[in-house]
Design a protein around this motif. Sequence first.
Motif, PDB file in Angstrom:
ATOM      1  N   LEU A  29      66.298  20.690  84.212  1.00 33.31           N
ATOM      2  CA  LEU A  29      66.932  21.283  83.034  1.00 33.31           C
ATOM      3  C   LEU A  29      66.073  22.341  82.343  1.00 33.31           C
ATOM      4  CD1 LEU A  29      68.411  17.994  81.576  1.00 33.31           C
ATOM      5  CD2 LEU A  29      69.609  19.755  82.864  1.00 33.31           C
ATOM      6  N   GLU A  30      65.010  22.769  82.995  1.00 35.86           N
ATOM      7  CA  GLU A  30      64.121  23.762  82.395  1.00 35.86           C
ATOM      8  C   GLU A  30      64.805  25.130  82.370  1.00 35.86           C
ATOM      9  OE1 GLU A  30      59.782  25.803  83.131  1.00 35.86           O
ATOM     10  OE2 GLU A  30      60.236  23.901  84.081  1.00 35.86           O
ATOM     11  N   TYR A  31      64.897  25.698  81.170  1.00 36.34           N
ATOM     12  CA  TYR A  31      65.505  27.023  81.014  1.00 36.34           C
ATOM     13  C   TYR A  31      64.412  28.055  80.859  1.00 36.34           C
ATOM     14  CZ  TYR A  31      67.982  30.991  79.127  1.00 36.34           C
ATOM     15  OH  TYR A  31      68.471  32.252  78.936  1.00 36.34           O
ATOM     16  N   GLU A  32      64.478  29.102  81.665  1.00 35.88           N
ATOM     17  CA  GLU A  32      63.553  30.225  81.547  1.00 35.88           C
ATOM     18  C   GLU A  32      64.367  31.479  81.327  1.00 35.88           C
ATOM     19  OE1 GLU A  32      60.391  30.581  84.453  1.00 35.88           O
ATOM     20  OE2 GLU A  32      60.721  28.493  85.024  1.00 35.88           O
ATOM     21  N   ASP A  33      63.904  32.292  80.397  1.00 38.56           N
ATOM     22  CA  ASP A  33      64.580  33.548  80.100  1.00 38.56           C
ATOM     23  C   ASP A  33      64.802  34.364  81.366  1.00 38.56           C
ATOM     24  OD1 ASP A  33      65.621  34.328  77.727  1.00 38.56           O
ATOM     25  OD2 ASP A  33      63.860  35.407  77.020  1.00 38.56           O
ATOM     26  N   GLY A  34      66.019  34.803  81.581  1.00 38.53           N
ATOM     27  CA  GLY A  34      66.346  35.649  82.723  1.00 38.53           C
ATOM     28  C   GLY A  34      66.610  34.898  84.012  1.00 38.53           C
ATOM     29  N   LYS A  35      66.529  33.571  83.999  1.00 41.28           N
ATOM     30  CA  LYS A  35      66.730  32.799  85.219  1.00 41.28           C
ATOM     31  C   LYS A  35      67.933  31.874  85.084  1.00 41.28           C
ATOM     32  CE  LYS A  35      62.068  33.039  86.960  1.00 41.28           C
ATOM     33  NZ  LYS A  35      61.021  32.302  87.637  1.00 41.28           N
ATOM     34  N   ASP A  36      68.985  32.380  84.463  1.00 45.48           N
ATOM     35  CA  ASP A  36      70.202  31.601  84.248  1.00 45.48           C
ATOM     36  C   ASP A  36      70.813  31.142  85.570  1.00 45.48           C
ATOM     37  OD1 ASP A  36      69.507  32.896  81.924  1.00 45.48           O
ATOM     38  OD2 ASP A  36      71.548  33.348  81.331  1.00 45.48           O
ATOM     39  N   ASP A  37      70.869  32.062  86.539  1.00 49.51           N
ATOM     40  CA  ASP A  37      71.469  31.733  87.831  1.00 49.51           C
ATOM     41  C   ASP A  37      70.672  30.644  88.554  1.00 49.51           C
ATOM     42  OD1 ASP A  37      73.579  33.512  87.557  1.00 49.51           O
ATOM     43  OD2 ASP A  37      72.459  35.155  88.448  1.00 49.51           O
ATOM     44  N   GLU A  38      69.357  30.690  88.417  1.00 48.62           N
ATOM     45  CA  GLU A  38      68.510  29.681  89.047  1.00 48.62           C
ATOM     46  C   GLU A  38      68.781  28.307  88.424  1.00 48.62           C
ATOM     47  OE1 GLU A  38      63.815  28.673  89.153  1.00 48.62           O
ATOM     48  OE2 GLU A  38      64.345  30.768  89.523  1.00 48.62           O
ATOM     49  N   LEU A  39      68.904  28.261  87.115  1.00 46.01           N
ATOM     50  CA  LEU A  39      69.208  27.007  86.419  1.00 46.01           C
ATOM     51  C   LEU A  39      70.559  26.463  86.859  1.00 46.01           C
ATOM     52  CD1 LEU A  39      68.852  24.850  84.185  1.00 46.01           C
ATOM     53  CD2 LEU A  39      69.866  26.500  82.613  1.00 46.01           C
ATOM     54  N   LEU A  40      71.578  27.308  86.880  1.00 43.87           N
ATOM     55  CA  LEU A  40      72.903  26.866  87.314  1.00 43.87           C
ATOM     56  C   LEU A  40      72.871  26.394  88.761  1.00 43.87           C
ATOM     57  CD1 LEU A  40      75.232  29.486  85.606  1.00 43.87           C
ATOM     58  CD2 LEU A  40      75.047  27.060  85.069  1.00 43.87           C
ATOM     59  N   GLY A  41      72.082  27.055  89.594  1.00 39.61           N
ATOM     60  CA  GLY A  41      71.942  26.653  90.991  1.00 39.61           C
ATOM     61  C   GLY A  41      71.333  25.266  91.132  1.00 39.61           C
ATOM     62  N   ARG A  42      70.289  24.988  90.336  1.00 42.10           N
ATOM     63  CA  ARG A  42      69.675  23.650  90.372  1.00 42.10           C
ATOM     64  C   ARG A  42      70.679  22.587  89.958  1.00 42.10           C
ATOM     65  NH1 ARG A  42      65.187  26.127  87.678  1.00 42.10           N
ATOM     66  NH2 ARG A  42      65.867  25.160  85.732  1.00 42.10           N
ATOM     67  N   LEU A  43      71.426  22.870  88.893  1.00 40.73           N
ATOM     68  CA  LEU A  43      72.420  21.905  88.418  1.00 40.73           C
ATOM     69  C   LEU A  43      73.536  21.720  89.445  1.00 40.73           C
ATOM     70  CD1 LEU A  43      72.673  22.885  84.642  1.00 40.73           C
ATOM     71  CD2 LEU A  43      71.529  20.891  85.637  1.00 40.73           C
ATOM     72  N   GLN A  44      73.985  22.811  90.046  1.00 39.10           N
ATOM     73  CA  GLN A  44      75.023  22.729  91.081  1.00 39.10           C
ATOM     74  C   GLN A  44      74.572  21.821  92.216  1.00 39.10           C
ATOM     75  OE1 GLN A  44      75.714  27.324  91.043  1.00 39.10           O
ATOM     76  NE2 GLN A  44      77.018  26.434  92.597  1.00 39.10           N
ATOM     77  N   LYS A  45      73.360  22.029  92.663  1.00 38.78           N
ATOM     78  CA  LYS A  45      72.830  21.257  93.796  1.00 38.78           C
ATOM     79  C   LYS A  45      72.741  19.774  93.446  1.00 38.78           C
ATOM     80  CE  LYS A  45      68.947  21.177  96.994  1.00 38.78           C
ATOM     81  NZ  LYS A  45      67.692  21.799  97.371  1.00 38.78           N
ATOM     82  N   LYS A  46      72.212  19.457  92.276  1.00 38.80           N
ATOM     83  CA  LYS A  46      72.042  18.061  91.864  1.00 38.80           C
ATOM     84  C   LYS A  46      73.368  17.366  91.604  1.00 38.80           C
ATOM     85  CE  LYS A  46      67.783  16.676  90.858  1.00 38.80           C
ATOM     86  NZ  LYS A  46      67.203  15.431  91.166  1.00 38.80           N
ATOM     87  N   LEU A  47      74.342  18.088  91.028  1.00 40.49           N
ATOM     88  CA  LEU A  47      75.596  17.470  90.622  1.00 40.49           C
ATOM     89  C   LEU A  47      76.730  17.665  91.623  1.00 40.49           C
ATOM     90  CD1 LEU A  47      75.503  18.391  86.821  1.00 40.49           C
ATOM     91  CD2 LEU A  47      74.742  16.278  87.932  1.00 40.49           C
ATOM     92  N   GLY A  48      76.511  18.520  92.622  1.00 44.99           N
ATOM     93  CA  GLY A  48      77.525  18.731  93.647  1.00 44.99           C
ATOM     94  C   GLY A  48      78.759  19.446  93.126  1.00 44.99           C
ATOM     95  N   LYS A  49      78.566  20.391  92.217  1.00 42.62           N
ATOM     96  CA  LYS A  49      79.690  21.139  91.650  1.00 42.62           C
ATOM     97  C   LYS A  49      79.544  22.617  91.986  1.00 42.62           C
ATOM     98  CE  LYS A  49      80.110  18.100  87.643  1.00 42.62           C
ATOM     99  NZ  LYS A  49      81.471  17.679  87.476  1.00 42.62           N
ATOM    100  N   THR A  50      80.650  23.349  91.913  1.00 44.86           N
ATOM    101  CA  THR A  50      80.605  24.789  92.123  1.00 44.86           C
ATOM    102  C   THR A  50      80.106  25.462  90.847  1.00 44.86           C
ATOM    103  OG1 THR A  50      82.838  25.209  91.317  1.00 44.86           O
ATOM    104  CG2 THR A  50      82.603  24.668  93.669  1.00 44.86           C
ATOM    105  N   ARG A  51      79.766  26.725  90.964  1.00 50.16           N
ATOM    106  CA  ARG A  51      79.310  27.480  89.789  1.00 50.16           C
ATOM    107  C   ARG A  51      80.392  27.501  88.716  1.00 50.16           C
ATOM    108  NH1 ARG A  51      75.824  31.308  87.811  1.00 50.16           N
ATOM    109  NH2 ARG A  51      76.756  32.891  86.497  1.00 50.16           N
ATOM    110  N   ASP A  52      81.632  27.752  89.114  1.00 52.00           N
ATOM    111  CA  ASP A  52      82.729  27.791  88.147  1.00 52.00           C
ATOM    112  C   ASP A  52      82.915  26.444  87.459  1.00 52.00           C
ATOM    113  OD1 ASP A  52      83.242  30.474  88.598  1.00 52.00           O
ATOM    114  OD2 ASP A  52      84.808  30.068  90.093  1.00 52.00           O
TER     115      ASP A  52
END
Length: 61
Positions: A29-52
Amino acid sequence: MDKLELKGKWNEWKGKIKQAHADLTDDDLEYEDGKDDELLGRLQKKLGKTRDEMVTWLKSL
């Protein structure tokens, strides 16, 4: 979801996400400025959901 919306609400969302998914770590859940897509990607992978699905879910919190 624009970057300012994610950045501005992240601390609030982070607590709600941890309540819903206790298996997520602070590193996941670490948020870094400018790395929004990376954060969403980590969450997608862990939760098994699409970006949308992730964006829709976050907006509903």
